[in-house]
Design a protein around this motif. Sequence first.
Motif: not given
Length: 274
Positions: A208-236
């Motif tokens: 279960w540690f491995g399962r939750y860790l995989a989900v946490a990475n998917l959620v974090y980096f998807s959020t990082n991509l869609l919320v920070f890198l594309i709408p904020k970091f790249l346009p600036r």
Amino acid sequence: MSGMSLAVGPRTSGTDDTAAERGQQQPSTMLGGVMGSLRVIELQLVAFIMVFSASGLVPLIDLAFPVATTLYLLLLSRLSFPPLHSTLPSSSSSSQEIFRGSTWFQVYVVLGTTVGLFLPLAHVLGGFARGDDGAVRSATPHLFLLSCQILTENVVGALGAAFSPPVRALVPLLYTVRRVFVAVDWVYDAWGNRAAAAAPQEAVAWMWFGRYLAVANLVYFSTNLLVFLIPKFLPRAFEKYFRMRDEVYAKTAEDRHAAAATVAAKPVESKKAD
């Protein structure tokens, strides 16, 4: 990790900081020290991660991705977004900063380093110790790509103005896009291919540690991509680059007008001398 090492430029000396800037930097001194320590730890881990990641556990497409990405970024740097620092006034080129993150943003980056680097590394090492080949094979591609991203970000950050802001911003963006797909495969392997059969409680907790860790990475980096890198970091990054380019064009036009005025004034002066 999320582009933080590329978002800030080279540190300036203390004599160049104003009193207001010093006062603003003091509350985050301790957290800045933590960020510096994490940077050193990341660099120390890169060589180790790449050694065992290249031991046959990383798919060929993930091995080729850093090479293709590096070549693509070099082509962009030469053909599409060449650096403009050499032609800019010193006041405009002194800062390579793209995004000024707050204290909470630095906490967010530290969280990403923990979720994306330290915990997966512990998971892989634990998999080696427990003989869990599935856990090792599932998490290793993510660690390999992340180690390549860290190395690339540090090299680009060290070179500073040798790369334009759009090229620097594309480093975490391209790697994050690829790692999101790798994280999807990781989640599928952790949740789909490893059934929770009758096993000791310790083995179930590890699963279960491995399962939750995989989900946490998917959620974090998807959020990082869609919320920070594309709408904020790249346009600036593009905004900063095109503003620098406009300054270059304006400075070039000003120099041409000044040179033309100088050339036109020389015949008048020679006639007066006659």
